[in-house]
Design a protein around this motif. Structure first.
Motif, PDB file in Angstrom:
ATOM      1  N   GLU A 280     -16.573 -25.990   4.178  1.00  0.00           N
ATOM      2  CA  GLU A 280     -15.199 -26.252   3.760  1.00  0.00           C
ATOM      3  C   GLU A 280     -15.035 -26.286   2.239  1.00  0.00           C
ATOM      4  N   VAL A 281     -16.140 -26.478   1.504  1.00  0.00           N
ATOM      5  CA  VAL A 281     -16.073 -26.581   0.045  1.00  0.00           C
ATOM      6  C   VAL A 281     -15.774 -25.188  -0.526  1.00  0.00           C
ATOM      7  N   LYS A 282     -14.702 -25.103  -1.307  1.00  0.00           N
ATOM      8  CA  LYS A 282     -14.302 -23.819  -1.904  1.00  0.00           C
ATOM      9  C   LYS A 282     -14.128 -23.919  -3.417  1.00  0.00           C
ATOM     10  N   GLU A 283     -14.372 -25.122  -3.951  1.00  0.00           N
ATOM     11  CA  GLU A 283     -14.293 -25.296  -5.396  1.00  0.00           C
ATOM     12  C   GLU A 283     -15.065 -26.544  -5.812  1.00  0.00           C
ATOM     13  N   LEU A 284     -15.497 -26.525  -7.048  1.00  0.00           N
ATOM     14  CA  LEU A 284     -16.189 -27.663  -7.644  1.00  0.00           C
ATOM     15  C   LEU A 284     -15.575 -27.916  -9.015  1.00  0.00           C
ATOM     16  N   PRO A 285     -15.138 -29.129  -9.280  1.00  0.00           N
ATOM     17  CA  PRO A 285     -14.586 -29.408 -10.612  1.00  0.00           C
ATOM     18  C   PRO A 285     -15.707 -29.450 -11.649  1.00  0.00           C
ATOM     19  N   SER A 286     -15.324 -29.392 -12.887  1.00  0.00           N
ATOM     20  CA  SER A 286     -16.276 -29.482 -13.989  1.00  0.00           C
ATOM     21  C   SER A 286     -17.084 -30.777 -13.849  1.00  0.00           C
ATOM     22  N   GLY A 287     -18.385 -30.693 -13.993  1.00  0.00           N
ATOM     23  CA  GLY A 287     -19.274 -31.854 -13.904  1.00  0.00           C
ATOM     24  C   GLY A 287     -19.728 -32.204 -12.504  1.00  0.00           C
ATOM     25  N   ALA A 288     -19.287 -31.480 -11.490  1.00  0.00           N
ATOM     26  CA  ALA A 288     -19.604 -31.815 -10.091  1.00  0.00           C
ATOM     27  C   ALA A 288     -21.079 -31.640  -9.732  1.00  0.00           C
ATOM     28  N   LEU A 289     -21.839 -30.917 -10.545  1.00  0.00           N
ATOM     29  CA  LEU A 289     -23.251 -30.673 -10.218  1.00  0.00           C
ATOM     30  C   LEU A 289     -24.216 -31.602 -10.957  1.00  0.00           C
ATOM     31  N   ALA A 290     -23.699 -32.656 -11.554  1.00  0.00           N
ATOM     32  CA  ALA A 290     -24.558 -33.627 -12.249  1.00  0.00           C
ATOM     33  C   ALA A 290     -25.488 -34.297 -11.249  1.00  0.00           C
ATOM     34  N   SER A 291     -26.658 -34.688 -11.700  1.00  0.00           N
ATOM     35  CA  SER A 291     -27.647 -35.305 -10.807  1.00  0.00           C
ATOM     36  C   SER A 291     -27.139 -36.604 -10.202  1.00  0.00           C
ATOM     37  N   ASP A 292     -26.262 -37.324 -10.913  1.00  0.00           N
ATOM     38  CA  ASP A 292     -25.754 -38.595 -10.411  1.00  0.00           C
ATOM     39  C   ASP A 292     -24.365 -38.470  -9.766  1.00  0.00           C
ATOM     40  N   ALA A 293     -23.854 -37.251  -9.674  1.00  0.00           N
ATOM     41  CA  ALA A 293     -22.537 -37.043  -9.065  1.00  0.00           C
ATOM     42  C   ALA A 293     -22.633 -37.171  -7.548  1.00  0.00           C
ATOM     43  N   THR A 294     -21.664 -37.814  -6.969  1.00  0.00           N
ATOM     44  CA  THR A 294     -21.591 -37.893  -5.512  1.00  0.00           C
ATOM     45  C   THR A 294     -20.272 -37.268  -5.098  1.00  0.00           C
ATOM     46  N   ARG A 295     -20.368 -36.186  -4.414  1.00  0.00           N
ATOM     47  CA  ARG A 295     -19.192 -35.460  -3.957  1.00  0.00           C
ATOM     48  C   ARG A 295     -19.427 -35.082  -2.509  1.00  0.00           C
ATOM     49  N   GLU A 296     -18.491 -35.417  -1.667  1.00  0.00           N
ATOM     50  CA  GLU A 296     -18.623 -35.104  -0.247  1.00  0.00           C
ATOM     51  C   GLU A 296     -18.781 -33.599  -0.056  1.00  0.00           C
ATOM     52  N   GLY A 297     -19.754 -33.246   0.773  1.00  0.00           N
ATOM     53  CA  GLY A 297     -19.990 -31.837   1.073  1.00  0.00           C
ATOM     54  C   GLY A 297     -20.933 -31.137   0.122  1.00  0.00           C
ATOM     55  N   VAL A 298     -21.479 -31.861  -0.875  1.00  0.00           N
ATOM     56  CA  VAL A 298     -22.394 -31.272  -1.860  1.00  0.00           C
ATOM     57  C   VAL A 298     -23.711 -32.034  -1.833  1.00  0.00           C
ATOM     58  N   THR A 299     -24.801 -31.329  -1.578  1.00  0.00           N
ATOM     59  CA  THR A 299     -26.141 -31.914  -1.600  1.00  0.00           C
ATOM     60  C   THR A 299     -26.951 -31.213  -2.687  1.00  0.00           C
ATOM     61  N   MET A 300     -27.251 -31.939  -3.752  1.00  0.00           N
ATOM     62  CA  MET A 300     -28.039 -31.374  -4.843  1.00  0.00           C
ATOM     63  C   MET A 300     -29.500 -31.307  -4.424  1.00  0.00           C
ATOM     64  N   LEU A 301     -30.126 -30.163  -4.705  1.00  0.00           N
ATOM     65  CA  LEU A 301     -31.538 -29.960  -4.416  1.00  0.00           C
ATOM     66  C   LEU A 301     -32.307 -29.827  -5.723  1.00  0.00           C
ATOM     67  N   ARG A 302     -33.589 -29.728  -5.594  1.00  0.00           N
ATOM     68  CA  ARG A 302     -34.478 -29.588  -6.741  1.00  0.00           C
ATOM     69  C   ARG A 302     -34.270 -28.227  -7.406  1.00  0.00           C
ATOM     70  N   SER A 303     -34.182 -28.215  -8.728  1.00  0.00           N
ATOM     71  CA  SER A 303     -34.099 -26.967  -9.481  1.00  0.00           C
ATOM     72  C   SER A 303     -35.469 -26.676 -10.074  1.00  0.00           C
ATOM     73  N   SER A 304     -35.543 -25.824 -11.078  1.00  0.00           N
ATOM     74  CA  SER A 304     -36.840 -25.549 -11.712  1.00  0.00           C
ATOM     75  C   SER A 304     -37.386 -26.777 -12.420  1.00  0.00           C
ATOM     76  N   TRP A 305     -36.467 -27.670 -12.806  1.00  0.00           N
ATOM     77  CA  TRP A 305     -36.891 -28.854 -13.551  1.00  0.00           C
ATOM     78  C   TRP A 305     -35.926 -29.992 -13.245  1.00  0.00           C
ATOM     79  N   GLY A 306     -36.214 -30.773 -12.243  1.00  0.00           N
ATOM     80  CA  GLY A 306     -35.380 -31.911 -11.897  1.00  0.00           C
ATOM     81  C   GLY A 306     -34.341 -31.598 -10.845  1.00  0.00           C
TER      82      GLY A 306
END
Length: 188
Positions: A99-125
């Motif tokens: 259902e997610v079709k957009e992400l506001p600025s800053g939505a991918l921060a490590s401490d961001a909590t946004r329904e429907g978004v699960t942050m995974l490990r990148s190359s560094w953190g």
């Protein structure tokens, strides 16, 4: 550091190593990805750069449309195509509900909590890590890619997604549509 960048000037990851060109992610049509923060193939603003490069590590706003029906999950990956390594550097990796079709600025921060978004490990953190190319290395292309997956990502052997390396997640994903927007950043 500019000397190191100049010495590495001809050493870059290959474009064909981007997630975009993986056979398991290249099926289906292409949909549009846009950003209110930058135009396709334009320069990313300093606030989107890494803190050690003078930026704020704020991920740009993203929006997409035209995702195929029956998308079970979405995969978002941000890669530096020009990193002087054996392959692209992963700046962010996330699984998104269909259902997610957009992400506001800053939505991918490590401490961001946004329904429907699960942050995974990148190359560094974990979480968005803004551009910080080596000074003098030239412009780097940052590729923001969204893949519409046919089924949720499950790793073999029941391995947990939270600790998986990006290449493991990419190998387990199967897409039937994809979209991207590219931005550039350079440190002199």
């Amino acid at each position: 550091m500019a000397i190191i960048g100049k010495l590495l000037r001809n050493r870059r990851a290959a474009a064909e190593d981007l997630a975009w060109y993986r056979p398991n992610l290249g099926e289906g049509g292409v949909f549009e990805v846009t950003s209110a923060d930058f135009d396709h193939e334009s320069r990313l603003d300093l606030r989107h750069a890494n803190k050690r490069a003078g930026g704020q590590d704020v991920s740009p706003a993203l929006a997409w449309s035209g995702v195929p029906a029956q998308t079970a999950q979405q995969l978002l990956i941000v890669e530096d195509q020009d990193a002087p390594f054996g392959g692209p550097f992963v700046h962010a990796l996330a699984l998104l509900d269909p259902e997610v079709k957009e992400l506001p600025s800053g939505a991918l921060a490590s401490d961001a909590t946004r329904e429907g978004v699960t942050m995974l490990r990148s190359s560094w953190g974990r979480g968005y890590m803004g551009p910080a190319p080596v000074r003098g290395h030239g412009p780097h292309r940052y590729v923001f890619q969204v893949f519409a997956l046919t089924e949720p990502v499950v790793l073999t052997g029941g391995r947990a997604l939270a600790s998986a390396k990006p290449r493991e997640v990419l190998a387990a994903a199967r897409a039937h549509g994809r979209g991207r927007i590219d931005g550039f950043y350079e440190r002199d």
